[in-house]
Enzyme design. Structure first.
Site, PDB file in Angstrom:
ATOM      1  N   ASP A 167       8.295   2.590   2.788  1.00  0.00           N
ATOM      2  CA  ASP A 167       7.103   3.260   3.146  1.00  0.00           C
ATOM      3  C   ASP A 167       6.809   3.075   4.641  1.00  0.00           C
ATOM      4  O   ASP A 167       6.433   2.034   4.907  1.00  0.00           O
ATOM      5  CB  ASP A 167       5.906   2.757   1.998  1.00  0.00           C
ATOM      6  CG  ASP A 167       4.508   3.509   2.683  1.00  0.00           C
ATOM      7  OD1 ASP A 167       4.334   4.116   3.424  1.00  0.00           O
ATOM      8  OD2 ASP A 167       3.763   3.372   1.675  1.00  0.00           O
ATOM      9  N   TYR A 198       0.725  -1.230  -0.055  1.00  0.00           N
ATOM     10  CA  TYR A 198      -0.059  -0.146   0.093  1.00  0.00           C
ATOM     11  C   TYR A 198       0.973   1.335   0.040  1.00  0.00           C
ATOM     12  O   TYR A 198       1.511   1.457   0.896  1.00  0.00           O
ATOM     13  CB  TYR A 198      -1.130  -0.164   1.421  1.00  0.00           C
ATOM     14  CG  TYR A 198      -2.182   0.911   1.358  1.00  0.00           C
ATOM     15  CD1 TYR A 198      -3.345   0.342   1.633  1.00  0.00           C
ATOM     16  CD2 TYR A 198      -1.776   2.500   0.979  1.00  0.00           C
ATOM     17  CE1 TYR A 198      -4.518   1.434   1.815  1.00  0.00           C
ATOM     18  CE2 TYR A 198      -3.088   3.192   0.886  1.00  0.00           C
ATOM     19  CZ  TYR A 198      -4.279   2.834   1.379  1.00  0.00           C
ATOM     20  OH  TYR A 198      -5.187   3.688   1.447  1.00  0.00           O
ATOM     21  N   LYS A 214       0.942   9.591   9.648  1.00  0.00           N
ATOM     22  CA  LYS A 214       0.057   8.920  10.634  1.00  0.00           C
ATOM     23  C   LYS A 214       0.822   9.557  12.227  1.00  0.00           C
ATOM     24  O   LYS A 214       0.230  10.602  12.541  1.00  0.00           O
ATOM     25  CB  LYS A 214       0.059   7.348  10.802  1.00  0.00           C
ATOM     26  CG  LYS A 214      -0.774   6.874   9.427  1.00  0.00           C
ATOM     27  CD  LYS A 214      -1.089   5.542   9.520  1.00  0.00           C
ATOM     28  CE  LYS A 214      -1.607   5.171   8.321  1.00  0.00           C
ATOM     29  NZ  LYS A 214      -3.179   4.801   7.919  1.00  0.00           N
TER      30      LYS A 214
HETATM   31  C1  LIG Z   1       1.752   1.979   4.249  1.00  0.00           C
HETATM   32  C2  LIG Z   1       0.911   3.175   3.659  1.00  0.00           C
HETATM   33  N1  LIG Z   1       1.274   4.036   2.974  1.00  0.00           N
HETATM   34  C3  LIG Z   1       0.527   5.125   2.512  1.00  0.00           C
HETATM   35  C4  LIG Z   1      -0.591   5.088   3.068  1.00  0.00           C
HETATM   36  C5  LIG Z   1      -1.381   6.631   2.699  1.00  0.00           C
HETATM   37  O1  LIG Z   1      -1.301   7.460   3.729  1.00  0.00           O
HETATM   38  P1  LIG Z   1      -2.651   8.647   3.829  1.00  0.00           P
HETATM   39  O2  LIG Z   1      -4.080   7.705   3.948  1.00  0.00           O
HETATM   40  O3  LIG Z   1      -2.252   9.630   4.566  1.00  0.00           O
HETATM   41  O4  LIG Z   1      -2.642   9.292   2.541  1.00  0.00           O
HETATM   42  C6  LIG Z   1      -1.117   4.472   4.079  1.00  0.00           C
HETATM   43  C7  LIG Z   1      -2.466   4.489   4.729  1.00  0.00           C
HETATM   44  O5  LIG Z   1      -2.996   3.947   5.335  1.00  0.00           O
HETATM   45  C8  LIG Z   1      -0.229   3.116   4.271  1.00  0.00           C
HETATM   46  O6  LIG Z   1      -0.994   2.422   5.424  1.00  0.00           O
END
Ligand SMILES: Cc1ncc(COP(=O)(O)O)c(C=O)c1O
Length: 436
Positions: A242, A147, A270
């Site tokens: 990430d 993700y 987060k």
């Molecule tokens: C691993 C990861 N990267 C990126 C994101 C995207 O973040 P945002 O929801 O703040 O755009 C998330 C969201 O849950 C995530 O879990």
């Protein structure tokens, strides 16, 4: 005209239903796109939330991860209130953002410099662009099921319904230009041999590799991240972790501290925004300098602007959150809570005879209703989703709120919360076993 209930009004049962009806009318699907339309949350304190109908829940959703130290923590509330009185956004540099960047550089192993944005999606988008710009190549390699936000690039093989042969990318949404698919290479998580072969074969086309160091709830297999680090360094391909989820959660220095592997660039979100919209790209100065026109000149300069970047209220919340996380014993407590929940759930699943397992790390885990090794997206797909959904619903009826495929543990969760949660697991699993 707004004929809804006044904000902050304490809604009785009927009014809660009216609010739900408004949501169904004015929001696609009746919700914000993140979570089911029920419940409507009224407030949160510590490790608990209350809904508009007055029901109380032990909260393992924690805002999908940001509220690691708990809701409405007094230190965060005080810091935010003090900043709000001084103004809420300036576009120019301000002390909280500068100090938050300094704190991130002190905490995160790969971070020599920081650029703020407002969401994890944005951070990932820019991190991929940064890698491509630095290497002068277009393709990004990501892992199936990984993700990386909602950009056209992130929405490649995040949750493919039909799996394709590696390295073909499968778009997760309509509306993404066909051309983007051809700029992404997709590899199986935890399969160093396959990814190494792909990297060698496409080395001349690849701008960077992006990976969740713990992909969703799947921890890296021993040697996987180390091997990925080694081969990307050997081929001169930038490696992006990430850490939107893992940053400040797995350790104060994130997954790169926890697993002991340091990338070139990482993304954070987060926790570091303390419950406000703030995320960051952080990395080695040789990459981050591309955001500095003076340093690299017009031609190599990577333009990056955002109205709310480095927002002082979000930064103040992030700084206050990080101060709480630096208190002695914070991570020991977080991990002890997570371990107790994982062990309790695992034990109950076995006692009730489910072919199921608890997967993850203590701050973030879930049950997968399937046997066998859990190493990648395709393994996770073997899990019985209908059973998991039913289990989540039974838990919610018992005052336990969690995401569809995750428990997020908070520092605010107490031993009593763990006991109450295990009692709810037991009762929900009993119902589930009896075919509820
Ligand atoms: C691993 C990861 N990267 C990126 C994101 C995207 O973040 P945002 O929801 O703040 O755009 C998330 C969201 O849950 C995530 O879990």
């Amino acid at each position: 005209m707004n004929d809804g209930p006044a904000i902050g009004e304490n809604l009785a049962g009927g009014e809660a239903a009216r609010l739900a009806a408004i949501a169904r009318r004015v929001l696609p699907g009746g919700h914000f796109g993140n979570f089911s339309a029920e419940p409507i949350i009224r407030e949160g304190r510590g490790g608990r939330v209350w809904d508009e109908a007055g029901r109380e829940y032990i909260d393992y959703l924690i805002g999908s991860g940001p509220m690691l130290i708990g809701h409405a923590h007094p230190a965060v509330t005080a810091a935010v209130q003090a900043q709000v009185e001084r103004g809420t956004t300036f576009f120019a540099n301000s002390a909280p953002g500068v100090l938050l960047a300094e704190a991130i550089v002190a905490a995160i192993p790969c971070a020599e410099q920081v650029r703020f944005v407002s969401s994890g999606s944005e951070a990932d988008l820019y991190a991929m662009r940064l890698a491509r710009a630095a290497r002068g190549r277009d393709k990004i390699l990501k892992f199936e099921g990984g993700y990386h936000g909602m950009s056209d690039y992130g929405l490649m093989s995040l949750a493919p319904k039909r799996v394709a042969n590696f390295p073909t990318a499968v778009p997760d949404s309509p509306g993404i230009p066909e051309a983007v698919r051809h700029e992404m290479l997709v590899a199986p998580f935890n399969d160093l041999e396959t990814v190494s072969a792909m990297l060698r074969e496409h080395a001349d086309e690849i701008g960077g590799v992006i990976v969740e160091p713990c992909q969703r709830i799947l921890p890296p297999a021993p040697g996987f991240l180390e091997g990925l680090r080694k081969i990307t360094a050997e081929l001169g391909i930038p490696l992006i972790f990430d850490e939107v989820v893992t940053g400040f959660r797995y350790a104060y220095g994130g997954a790169q501290e926890y697993y002991g592997v340091v990338p070139d660039i990482c993304t954070l979100g987060k926790v570091c925004g303390g419950g406000f919209p703030l995320a960051a790209i952080a990395g080695k100065a040789e990459f981050m300098s591309l955001f500095d026109k003076e340093a690299v000149g017009e031609d190599r300069f990577l333009m990056q602007i955002g109205t709310l970047s480095g927002n002082p209220v979000a930064s103040a919340a992030g700084l206050a959150t990080m101060a709480v996380l630096r208190e002695p014993g914070a991570y020991e407590r977080l991990f002890a809570t997570g371990r107790a929940l994982m062990a309790g759930l695992s034990d109950l699943l076995h006692r009730h005879g489910f072919a199921a397992q608890v997967v993850g790390e203590p701050p973030m885990f879930d049950v997968v209703f399937a046997d066998g090794p859990m190493r990648d997206y395709r393994d996770l797909q073997r899990g019985d989703k209908a059973l998991a959904k039913r289990f989540n619903a039974l838990l919610r009826e018992r005052g336990i709120l969690k995401g569809e495929s995750k428990h997020y543990v908070a520092l605010a969760h107490t031993e009593d919360d763990v006991k109450e949660t295990c009692a709810a697991y037991a009762s929900a699993l009993e119902r589930l076993r009896d075919g509820a």
